[in-house]
Design a protein around this motif. Structure first.
Motif, PDB file in Angstrom:
ATOM      1  N   ALA A 420      35.425   0.557  34.129  1.00  0.00           N
ATOM      2  CA  ALA A 420      35.132   1.889  34.650  1.00  0.00           C
ATOM      3  C   ALA A 420      35.072   2.913  33.530  1.00  0.00           C
ATOM      4  N   GLN A 421      35.969   2.789  32.582  1.00  0.00           N
ATOM      5  CA  GLN A 421      36.009   3.735  31.462  1.00  0.00           C
ATOM      6  C   GLN A 421      34.747   3.626  30.633  1.00  0.00           C
ATOM      7  N   ARG A 422      34.338   2.409  30.342  1.00  0.00           N
ATOM      8  CA  ARG A 422      33.174   2.228  29.486  1.00  0.00           C
ATOM      9  C   ARG A 422      31.863   2.451  30.221  1.00  0.00           C
ATOM     10  N   ALA A 423      31.884   2.230  31.544  1.00  0.00           N
ATOM     11  CA  ALA A 423      30.656   2.456  32.306  1.00  0.00           C
ATOM     12  C   ALA A 423      30.245   3.915  32.273  1.00  0.00           C
ATOM     13  N   LEU A 424      31.210   4.791  32.006  1.00  0.00           N
ATOM     14  CA  LEU A 424      30.880   6.212  31.961  1.00  0.00           C
ATOM     15  C   LEU A 424      29.981   6.548  30.770  1.00  0.00           C
ATOM     16  N   SER A 425      29.819   5.600  29.837  1.00  0.00           N
ATOM     17  CA  SER A 425      28.893   5.847  28.733  1.00  0.00           C
ATOM     18  C   SER A 425      27.448   5.667  29.172  1.00  0.00           C
ATOM     19  N   VAL A 426      27.244   5.064  30.367  1.00  0.00           N
ATOM     20  CA  VAL A 426      25.902   5.043  30.934  1.00  0.00           C
ATOM     21  C   VAL A 426      25.550   6.489  31.296  1.00  0.00           C
ATOM     22  N   PRO A 427      24.338   6.941  31.004  1.00  0.00           N
ATOM     23  CA  PRO A 427      24.006   8.342  31.289  1.00  0.00           C
ATOM     24  C   PRO A 427      24.357   8.719  32.725  1.00  0.00           C
ATOM     25  N   MET A 428      25.109   9.795  32.866  1.00  0.00           N
ATOM     26  CA  MET A 428      25.533  10.248  34.179  1.00  0.00           C
ATOM     27  C   MET A 428      24.745  11.511  34.558  1.00  0.00           C
ATOM     28  N   PRO A 429      24.318  11.606  35.816  1.00  0.00           N
ATOM     29  CA  PRO A 429      23.646  12.836  36.241  1.00  0.00           C
ATOM     30  C   PRO A 429      24.630  14.006  36.242  1.00  0.00           C
ATOM     31  N   THR A 430      24.127  15.187  35.998  1.00  0.00           N
ATOM     32  CA  THR A 430      24.984  16.385  36.000  1.00  0.00           C
ATOM     33  C   THR A 430      24.974  17.090  37.335  1.00  0.00           C
ATOM     34  N   ASP A 431      23.959  16.872  38.132  1.00  0.00           N
ATOM     35  CA  ASP A 431      23.930  17.451  39.471  1.00  0.00           C
ATOM     36  C   ASP A 431      25.170  16.983  40.243  1.00  0.00           C
ATOM     37  N   PRO A 432      25.965  17.880  40.825  1.00  0.00           N
ATOM     38  CA  PRO A 432      27.233  17.490  41.464  1.00  0.00           C
ATOM     39  C   PRO A 432      27.068  16.423  42.544  1.00  0.00           C
ATOM     40  N   ILE A 470      18.695  14.140  45.405  1.00  0.00           N
ATOM     41  CA  ILE A 470      19.601  13.286  44.613  1.00  0.00           C
ATOM     42  C   ILE A 470      18.791  12.258  43.834  1.00  0.00           C
ATOM     43  N   HIS A 471      17.829  11.632  44.492  1.00  0.00           N
ATOM     44  CA  HIS A 471      16.969  10.671  43.782  1.00  0.00           C
ATOM     45  C   HIS A 471      16.236  11.356  42.632  1.00  0.00           C
ATOM     46  N   ARG A 472      15.762  12.584  42.886  1.00  0.00           N
ATOM     47  CA  ARG A 472      15.059  13.325  41.845  1.00  0.00           C
ATOM     48  C   ARG A 472      15.993  13.638  40.674  1.00  0.00           C
ATOM     49  N   ALA A 473      17.249  13.989  40.974  1.00  0.00           N
ATOM     50  CA  ALA A 473      18.220  14.295  39.917  1.00  0.00           C
ATOM     51  C   ALA A 473      18.466  13.067  39.044  1.00  0.00           C
ATOM     52  N   PHE A 474      18.560  11.882  39.642  1.00  0.00           N
ATOM     53  CA  PHE A 474      18.749  10.665  38.843  1.00  0.00           C
ATOM     54  C   PHE A 474      17.559  10.451  37.911  1.00  0.00           C
ATOM     55  N   ARG A 475      16.350  10.622  38.417  1.00  0.00           N
ATOM     56  CA  ARG A 475      15.181  10.396  37.570  1.00  0.00           C
ATOM     57  C   ARG A 475      15.107  11.431  36.450  1.00  0.00           C
ATOM     58  N   ASP A 476      15.362  12.684  36.784  1.00  0.00           N
ATOM     59  CA  ASP A 476      15.213  13.754  35.796  1.00  0.00           C
ATOM     60  C   ASP A 476      16.347  13.759  34.769  1.00  0.00           C
ATOM     61  N   GLU A 477      17.577  13.454  35.191  1.00  0.00           N
ATOM     62  CA  GLU A 477      18.747  13.631  34.320  1.00  0.00           C
ATOM     63  C   GLU A 477      19.200  12.350  33.627  1.00  0.00           C
ATOM     64  N   THR A 478      18.788  11.187  34.128  1.00  0.00           N
ATOM     65  CA  THR A 478      19.187   9.939  33.464  1.00  0.00           C
ATOM     66  C   THR A 478      17.979   9.143  32.978  1.00  0.00           C
ATOM     67  N   GLY A 479      16.789   9.525  33.436  1.00  0.00           N
ATOM     68  CA  GLY A 479      15.594   8.776  33.061  1.00  0.00           C
ATOM     69  C   GLY A 479      15.448   7.490  33.842  1.00  0.00           C
TER      70      GLY A 479
END
Length: 543
Positions: A420-432, A470-479
């Motif tokens: 869990a700790q290391r998975a946070l290095s995967v790009p995370m969306p900023t949208d709450p 939410i789907h749009r936020a994932f595409r825009d903020e994490t690629g």
């Protein structure tokens, strides 16, 4: 077992009830301190003693009496085994007492010192030499012509290598006053008395009885230097009388315990005490507290401590509850901060240290078959886990544990927290809202069906427009789409678990794959290597 990644949410599993299940009859007193929750104590069917948080009980040693100790769910209770010689100065009946808050961290550290190599040897040749050489002291005069009482004469006996014999030796180093026959010792380590005697002689060149005598005499040197009188020392190290101690001490060192004590200027408040001698002094204060004669002042500081350089034949998981420490291994120093748990690899020589006012606890062990490690592995647990991790330590290193205690459970806890700790290095969306969905995906990856492509339908989001955002936020903020992001997070977690030594079959289950071939194919598509090939490459690169 908690669901995967529960640690990342700051919510530890519930603490179950436990019961005392010591394998042997009580041979020394027990001090039970309740940190939180409720415990119940009874001796031989007598009245039940109920203990609340902040209370303790003195449970006297009696080989004929049966101890019944249970804890309710949510309870953290530390069973502490004072030195065998304390029994003579303690209480003869089950007694409740209050533990002032200032003593609580000291009691946690005392548990650590009793169950780890921090006190495994109890004393060392270097510590004894320091006692004899410090300013203001002078070597005692030999009582027998032609025989010198040199510092080398106070060296601790060599430790046996065989597992059963070493376990006995470490227990005697912690508490040389234990009065068990070789047959009783053998039964405790699941071997025969003949095997135990043979292993001591083969590994140390000493019979079991001679080894134990030297262990007791070395401890006697410590307690004499700490200011205890000869009668007290005899009781502390397991002699039936002062005459027995005097004969053995003079036969080994050429002077009586009294003559040795006169040559030192180490009173009760003197500096330079060994760790065991200092602990004995503080145990005396606890006895005073239990007798209710007064409430001794809690130690102002917890002293720094370290282990001798040593190796383990198993992996050991150690957690920093308070302060900071370090691990010196393989020519490198690993810092250990508050909340950090560290796997110390087997078969690697190392030194573990604690700085002043620091407390650590062992959480459990793992065999080399269960966990592959080529170097230390660390992860941080949040403070919300403190009580649960203390419970894990008590269950792993004492007879107070749940009926269904599983020693391998700590492996899953560590692996889940690490992933869990290391998975946070995967790009995370900023949208709450998108971030909340991402965290929920991480928590549920190991659940049945968790390998399905992620979708907002798994959450409480009902509005179609919100789901689209939410789907749009994932595409825009994490690629990545949500499904691709979930796949990437799962493969990153798998990679770290494999690098930590977990077998591919266990990793597959941990991240929600029901079948190993399906997991292997997914991992190979993402990383370009099969799980086995990736793990072999990591091992080769770490050498």
């Amino acid at each position: 077992m908690p669901s995967s990644f529960a640690a990342s949410s700051g919510c530890p599993p519930p603490i179950p009830g436990a019961r005392w299940s010591a394998a042997d009859a009580p041979v020394r007193p027990l001090l039970l301190w309740v940190r939180t929750g409720t415990a119940h104590v009874r001796i031989d069917g007598g009245p039940m003693l109920h203990l609340r948080a902040g209370e303790g009980a003195w449970i006297p040693a009696d080989g004929r009496a049966e101890r019944a100790i249970t804890t309710e769910p949510g309870t953290v209770a530390f069973p502490l085994c004072p030195h065998a010689g304390v029994g003579a100065r303690g209480l003869s009946e089950l007694t409740r007492f209050d533990v002032p808050s200032g003593w609580q961290d000291w009691l946690i550290q005392l548990f650590n010192l009793q169950v780890t190599p921090f006190s495994g040897r109890g004393y060392s040749p270097e510590a004894i030499e320091e006692l004899l050489r410090r300013p203001g002291s002078r070597p005692p005069t030999p009582a027998v012509a032609g025989r010198e009482a040199s510092p080398e004469g106070f060296a601790s006996p060599a430790m046996p290598r065989a597992r059963g014999a070493r376990a006995v030796a470490e227990e005697l180093m912690r508490d040389p006053g234990l009065a068990l026959t070789v047959e009783r010792w053998a039964s405790r380590v699941l071997c025969s008395a003949r095997t135990l005697r043979r292993d001591f002689l083969a590994d140390t060149g000493l019979t079991f009885e001679r080894w134990r005598l030297l262990c007791r005499l070395g401890a006697a040197v410590e307690f004499l230097a700490a200011g205890y009188d000869v009668d007290q020392v005899a009781a502390l190290v397991g002699f039936a009388s002062r005459n027995g101690l005097t004969r053995a001490f003079k036969g080994q060192f050429g002077l009586t315990p009294h003559e040795f004590g006169r040559g030192l200027f180490a009173g009760p408040g003197a500096g330079g005490l060994t760790q065991r001698a200092a602990a004995a002094r503080q145990t005396d204060d606890l006895i005073r507290m239990m007798r209710d004669t007064d409430t001794p002042t809690a130690p102002e500081t917890l002293p720094a401590a370290s282990t001798p350089s040593h190796t383990n034949d198993i992996h050991v998981l150690s957690w920093m509850y308070r302060g900071s420490g370090y691990l010196d291994i393989g020519g490198r120093r690993y810092e250990r901060e508050r909340g950090v748990a560290t796997w110390i690899p087997a078969d690697m020589e190392h030194v573990t240290g604690l700085r002043e006012n620091s407390v650590s606890l062992p959480l459990g062990n793992a065999s080399t078959a269960d966990l592959h490690l080529t170097g230390p592995l660390q992860v941080r647990f949040p403070p919300t886990w403190d009580d649960y991790l203390m419970f894990c330590s008590i269950s792993a290193r004492s007879g107070l544990r749940p009926d269904d205690h599983d020693p391998r459970h700590i492996l899953d806890l560590f692996a889940d927290q690490l992933a869990a700790q290391r998975a946070l290095s995967v790009p995370m969306p900023t949208d709450p809202r998108a971030r909340a969905v991402a965290m929920e995906c991480l928590r549920r990856i190991g659940e049945p069906g968790g390998t399905q492509d992620g979708d907002v339908r798994d959450t409480d989001v009902r509005d179609a427009d919100v789901r689209a955002e939410i789907h749009r936020a994932f595409r825009d903020e994490t690629g990545m789409t949500l499904g691709r992001w979930r796949y990437a997070a799962r493969m990153r977690i798998a990679r770290d678990l494999l690098a930590g030594g977990a077998p591919p079959s266990a990793v597959a289950r941990r991240i929600g794959y029901a079948h190993l071939p399906t997991f292997s194919a997914a991992f190979s598509r993402f990383h370009g290597l099969s799980p086995r090939e990736y793990q072999e490459r990591e091992v080769a690169n770490s050498r």
